[in-house]
Design a protein around this motif. Sequence first.
Motif, short mmCIF file in Angstrom:
data_model
loop_
_atom_site.label_atom_id
_atom_site.label_comp_id
_atom_site.label_asym_id
_atom_site.label_seq_id
_atom_site.Cartn_x
_atom_site.Cartn_y
_atom_site.Cartn_z
N GLU A 78 25.33 3.38 -2.22
CA GLU A 78 26.53 3.18 -1.42
C GLU A 78 26.12 2.89 0.02
OE1 GLU A 78 30.47 2.70 -0.63
OE2 GLU A 78 29.73 3.34 -2.60
N ASN A 79 26.31 1.64 0.44
CA ASN A 79 26.01 1.23 1.81
C ASN A 79 24.58 1.59 2.21
OD1 ASN A 79 26.85 -0.07 4.20
ND2 ASN A 79 27.25 1.90 5.20
N ALA A 80 23.65 1.40 1.28
CA ALA A 80 22.24 1.76 1.52
C ALA A 80 21.57 0.68 2.36
CB ALA A 80 21.51 1.93 0.21
N PHE A 81 20.88 1.08 3.40
CA PHE A 81 20.16 0.12 4.24
C PHE A 81 18.78 -0.15 3.64
CE2 PHE A 81 17.11 -0.73 7.74
CZ PHE A 81 17.60 -1.98 8.10
N VAL A 82 18.48 -1.43 3.46
CA VAL A 82 17.18 -1.85 2.94
C VAL A 82 16.52 -2.75 3.98
CG1 VAL A 82 15.95 -3.02 1.09
CG2 VAL A 82 18.08 -1.80 0.59
N ALA B 40 11.36 8.43 -10.96
CA ALA B 40 10.91 7.23 -10.24
C ALA B 40 10.68 7.53 -8.76
CB ALA B 40 11.93 6.11 -10.39
N SER B 41 9.62 6.95 -8.22
CA SER B 41 9.35 7.09 -6.79
C SER B 41 10.03 5.99 -5.99
CB SER B 41 7.84 7.05 -6.52
OG SER B 41 7.31 5.78 -6.86
N MET B 42 10.52 4.97 -6.70
CA MET B 42 11.25 3.87 -6.07
C MET B 42 12.08 3.18 -7.13
SD MET B 42 7.97 1.35 -5.45
CE MET B 42 6.46 1.82 -6.33
N PHE B 43 13.13 2.49 -6.67
CA PHE B 43 14.01 1.78 -7.58
C PHE B 43 14.11 0.33 -7.12
CE2 PHE B 43 15.17 6.18 -7.73
CZ PHE B 43 15.53 6.43 -9.05
N THR B 44 14.05 -0.59 -8.06
CA THR B 44 14.21 -2.00 -7.73
C THR B 44 15.46 -2.53 -8.41
OG1 THR B 44 13.15 -4.19 -7.76
CG2 THR B 44 12.74 -2.78 -9.63
N ALA B 45 16.21 -3.39 -7.70
CA ALA B 45 17.44 -3.93 -8.27
C ALA B 45 17.83 -5.21 -7.53
CB ALA B 45 18.57 -2.90 -8.16
N ASN B 46 18.56 -6.05 -8.25
CA ASN B 46 19.05 -7.30 -7.68
C ASN B 46 20.49 -7.16 -7.20
OD1 ASN B 46 16.70 -8.77 -8.22
ND2 ASN B 46 17.37 -9.34 -10.27
N SER B 47 20.80 -7.86 -6.12
CA SER B 47 22.16 -7.90 -5.60
C SER B 47 22.48 -9.34 -5.21
CB SER B 47 22.29 -7.01 -4.35
OG SER B 47 21.86 -5.70 -4.61
N ILE C 263 0.84 -1.21 0.00
CA ILE C 263 0.00 0.00 0.00
C ILE C 263 0.87 1.25 0.00
CG2 ILE C 263 -1.65 1.35 1.37
CD1 ILE C 263 -2.84 -1.35 2.29
N GLU C 264 1.90 1.26 0.83
CA GLU C 264 2.78 2.42 0.94
C GLU C 264 3.53 2.67 -0.37
OE1 GLU C 264 5.32 1.49 4.19
OE2 GLU C 264 3.76 1.74 5.71
N LEU C 265 3.94 1.61 -1.04
CA LEU C 265 4.74 1.75 -2.25
C LEU C 265 3.92 2.12 -3.48
CD1 LEU C 265 7.20 -1.29 -1.93
CD2 LEU C 265 7.72 1.13 -1.53
N PHE C 266 2.76 1.47 -3.65
CA PHE C 266 2.04 1.55 -4.91
C PHE C 266 0.80 2.45 -4.91
CE2 PHE C 266 4.47 -2.37 -5.37
CZ PHE C 266 4.96 -2.24 -6.65
N ILE D 290 14.07 -2.81 -2.85
CA ILE D 290 13.48 -1.54 -3.23
C ILE D 290 14.27 -0.43 -2.54
CG2 ILE D 290 11.49 0.00 -2.91
CD1 ILE D 290 10.85 -1.89 -5.05
N PHE D 291 14.78 0.50 -3.33
CA PHE D 291 15.47 1.67 -2.80
C PHE D 291 14.59 2.90 -2.95
CE2 PHE D 291 18.83 -1.08 -4.63
CZ PHE D 291 19.54 -1.36 -3.47
N THR D 292 14.71 3.83 -2.04
CA THR D 292 14.00 5.10 -2.14
C THR D 292 14.90 6.10 -2.88
OG1 THR D 292 14.85 5.72 0.05
CG2 THR D 292 12.66 4.72 -0.05
N PRO D 293 14.32 7.12 -3.52
CA PRO D 293 15.12 8.06 -4.32
C PRO D 293 16.26 8.72 -3.55
CG PRO D 293 12.81 8.32 -4.84
CD PRO D 293 12.87 7.37 -3.67
N ASP D 294 16.07 8.96 -2.25
CA ASP D 294 17.13 9.60 -1.47
C ASP D 294 18.35 8.70 -1.27
OD1 ASP D 294 15.04 8.31 0.32
OD2 ASP D 294 16.68 8.56 1.75
N GLN D 295 18.21 7.40 -1.53
CA GLN D 295 19.33 6.47 -1.40
C GLN D 295 20.11 6.31 -2.69
OE1 GLN D 295 16.80 3.12 0.00
NE2 GLN D 295 18.15 3.04 1.78
N VAL D 296 19.60 6.87 -3.77
CA VAL D 296 20.11 6.56 -5.10
C VAL D 296 20.76 7.77 -5.75
CG1 VAL D 296 19.42 5.88 -7.44
CG2 VAL D 296 18.41 4.72 -5.46
#
Length: 348
Positions: free
Chosen positions: A181-185, A134-141, A92-95, A153-159
């Motif tokens: 860089e060292n982003a907490f998820v 983008a309001s959010m970013f998705t990526a694989n690690s 709900i928060e994301l979409f 899922i990363f928030t724009p302020d982390q990217v």
Amino acid sequence: MFNESILEDVKAQGALIEKLGTLPDELLQFAYDEKLFKCFVPVELGGKMLELPEAVRVFQEVSALDGSFGWLVAIGSGGNAFVPNFKEQTCIELFSPKEAVIAGSAHSTAIAVKVDGGYRVTGEWRYCSGASYASMFTANSKLEGTEDIVTCIFTPDQVDVIKDWDAFGLKGTGSHTIRVENAFVPIERTFDLMKHANEFGSFVHTFPFVQFSQSSFAAVSLGIGQGFFEEARRILESSKDRWSIGEDNKYEAITAVLDKELLKYHQIETVFYSKLEELWETHKGGNVLKDADLNNFSMVCKEAAETTIGCANHLFRHFGMEAVMESSPLNRIWRNLHTASQHTFLTP
């Protein structure tokens, strides 16, 4: 689907989209208002929740107006595939925000370190279309020390968005590299595409992901091709008086070529939608989709892109210097078509 005057206004912004490298504010607002980035988001979360064939036709329609716009609509709505993979409150928060849209990458080009409550991630990913809004970013690690994949899922302020998209087409998609860089998820912002964690899903969310993506990208290619034919016809008719002079009658000759290529295009377009509808109805009926049918549809998607390129290339040769000038709409459409069809899901 849309008002004709709105469609013409969108089409007229093609050169501006390319110059800006992203969607102008007015067009971005139009996409939000029409929920074009939320084609597969449930109505209760502010989406359109279209059936797959219906949404694919939308992707084709907007791609005929401008390739970058169509690509971004398809990519933005493609991120809706992840709706069922989060716990209800996180989903709900994301979409649910009106301006919710994902940019991201499927490549595993970063390292995730397990920490209390989630992960610390460092790395970068290329080709993240729509990165500028983008309001959010998705990526694989990759999980540190293993081959396990962590999808975040990363928030724009982390990217950090590295503006390095320099392709010769789809210049307006802003498909830049992103870096963290060292982003907490937190753990609740990680997900597994194969596991549903809420009740927001629909038939589209259980449709095979590869063919879901291929149908979207094939529709973009078909739409850009449609726009190419429309622009070629416009040039042809505006040049009729000049090109009809003399024994060669260039107008009639090119008209014959255009009609011949258009016939090929409509034939593959018909096959594409017929196969898509067939798979969709089988899926909705609760039947297991056979590998042979899925593989056949994948081939049809690639053939749709290949045929459209071939038709455009043949026509391109008949329009002389106008076709090679980058300021020409025909040239821009041609470049967009070749760029869109280079996606790994559509290449031979």
